[in-house]
Scaffold this active site. Sequence first.
Site, PDB file in Angstrom:
ATOM      1  N   GLY A  66      -4.528   3.382   5.719  1.00  0.00           N
ATOM      2  CA  GLY A  66      -3.088   3.511   5.426  1.00  0.00           C
ATOM      3  C   GLY A  66      -2.773   2.904   4.084  1.00  0.00           C
ATOM      4  N   GLU A  82      -3.337   9.141   2.045  1.00  0.00           N
ATOM      5  CA  GLU A  82      -4.082   7.915   2.369  1.00  0.00           C
ATOM      6  C   GLU A  82      -5.314   8.215   3.220  1.00  0.00           C
ATOM      7  OE1 GLU A  82      -3.951   4.832   1.385  1.00  0.00           O
ATOM      8  OE2 GLU A  82      -2.156   4.977   0.162  1.00  0.00           O
ATOM      9  N   GLU A  86      -8.816   7.146   1.734  1.00  0.00           N
ATOM     10  CA  GLU A  86      -9.537   6.027   2.354  1.00  0.00           C
ATOM     11  C   GLU A  86     -10.711   6.448   3.229  1.00  0.00           C
ATOM     12  OE1 GLU A  86      -7.046   3.011   4.052  1.00  0.00           O
ATOM     13  OE2 GLU A  86      -6.348   2.462   2.063  1.00  0.00           O
ATOM     14  N   PRO A 103       9.832  -7.902  12.437  1.00  0.00           N
ATOM     15  CA  PRO A 103       9.881  -8.813  11.283  1.00  0.00           C
ATOM     16  C   PRO A 103       8.628  -9.696  11.235  1.00  0.00           C
ATOM     17  CG  PRO A 103      11.996  -8.752  12.418  1.00  0.00           C
ATOM     18  CD  PRO A 103      11.036  -7.983  13.276  1.00  0.00           C
ATOM     19  N   GLU A 136     -15.807  -1.050   4.129  1.00  0.00           N
ATOM     20  CA  GLU A 136     -16.592  -0.184   5.010  1.00  0.00           C
ATOM     21  C   GLU A 136     -15.693   0.693   5.881  1.00  0.00           C
ATOM     22  OE1 GLU A 136     -19.211  -2.324   7.961  1.00  0.00           O
ATOM     23  OE2 GLU A 136     -18.600  -3.871   6.544  1.00  0.00           O
TER      24      GLU A 136
HETATM   25  O1  LIG Z   1      -3.743  -1.649   2.410  1.00  0.00           O
HETATM   26  P1  LIG Z   1      -2.570  -2.075   1.573  1.00  0.00           P
HETATM   27  O2  LIG Z   1      -2.238  -1.043   0.540  1.00  0.00           O
HETATM   28  O3  LIG Z   1      -2.727  -3.462   1.033  1.00  0.00           O
HETATM   29  O4  LIG Z   1      -1.304  -2.146   2.524  1.00  0.00           O
HETATM   30  C1  LIG Z   1      -1.050  -1.191   3.496  1.00  0.00           C
HETATM   31  C2  LIG Z   1      -1.036  -1.853   4.856  1.00  0.00           C
HETATM   32  O5  LIG Z   1      -0.008  -2.826   4.933  1.00  0.00           O
HETATM   33  C3  LIG Z   1       0.434  -2.917   6.247  1.00  0.00           C
HETATM   34  O6  LIG Z   1       1.736  -3.403   6.340  1.00  0.00           O
HETATM   35  C4  LIG Z   1       0.339  -1.517   6.775  1.00  0.00           C
HETATM   36  O7  LIG Z   1       0.185  -1.524   8.167  1.00  0.00           O
HETATM   37  C5  LIG Z   1      -0.777  -0.881   5.987  1.00  0.00           C
HETATM   38  O8  LIG Z   1      -1.937  -0.746   6.751  1.00  0.00           O
END
Ligand SMILES: O=P(O)(O)OC[C@H]1O[C@@H](O)[C@H](O)[C@@H]1O
Length: 256
Positions: A66, A82, A86, A103, A136
């Site tokens: 993500g 994404e 990824e 929050p 990984e």
């Molecule tokens: O991977 P980066 O870009 O640092 O951040 C994205 C993640 O930050 C989290 O809040 C989300 O759930 C997501 O997986």
Amino acid sequence: MSENVEQTYNAKKYRTPDGVPADIVMFTLTKRERKTVTKTLPLRELKVMLIRRKKWPCAGMWALPGGFCQEDESIYDAATRELKEETGVDGGHLEYLGVYSTPGRDPRGWIISHAFFALVEEWMLEQRQASDDAGEVGLFTLQEALEELELAFDHRDIIKDAYLRIQQQMLQTTIARQFLPRHFTLSELYQVIQTVVPEFKEPNFIRKITSTRSRQGILKEVRDEAGNPVSSNQYSQRPAQLYMFTDHEPLLSIYT
Ligand SMILES: O=P(O)(O)OC[C@H]1O[C@@H](O)[C@H](O)[C@@H]1O
């Protein structure tokens, strides 16, 4: 909004989130042929794809693929992008799951994640790769992912919800098609349903799926050009009729 209000409106007056990422729970069914004397169905297992985070926060922990949505794209496009960046997965079934906004869920600030689930065929994972910011990539059973790994952020909750959603859909819609070849036997269909929903037991599955009126029309027999039924003995001693899904999606009721 009247012209006057439009001119004086100041979006900066309102606090906005610090980021809106998309997270994707990517499921696949792995399929391994068994080495047995008699022909038998392959071994199928439901797996979820995770990446090991390289950077803060949650560095070193397993997480969903993500990342942050950009201003010029929809959240759905961000999820598609994404997933591709990824994990190398391009295509498959991608569907919205829900919003995760507790929050404090991300230590970087007010970060609201929109989660999706993807159902991907195993062959689509062949070019899988981890990009620079993801470490990984691994495929895990649901037990490993939910009970054994330490997961980043609220990703355990997201995976739990996604698992429940695909179990419901497996029993109420025709998403089993995402995990099957175009032509399949009813034993394969039953095995796919049971792999995702182990509690599902229907001793009269074949009779019901081919004769119950409310289910009729979701499957049809595969026939050759001359109109003769096509069967396969790939996984059974005796040839079994092959079926395919139609486009019909029945509206099912728990009350009937
Ligand atoms: O991977 P980066 O870009 O640092 O951040 C994205 C993640 O930050 C989290 O809040 C989300 O759930 C997501 O997986």
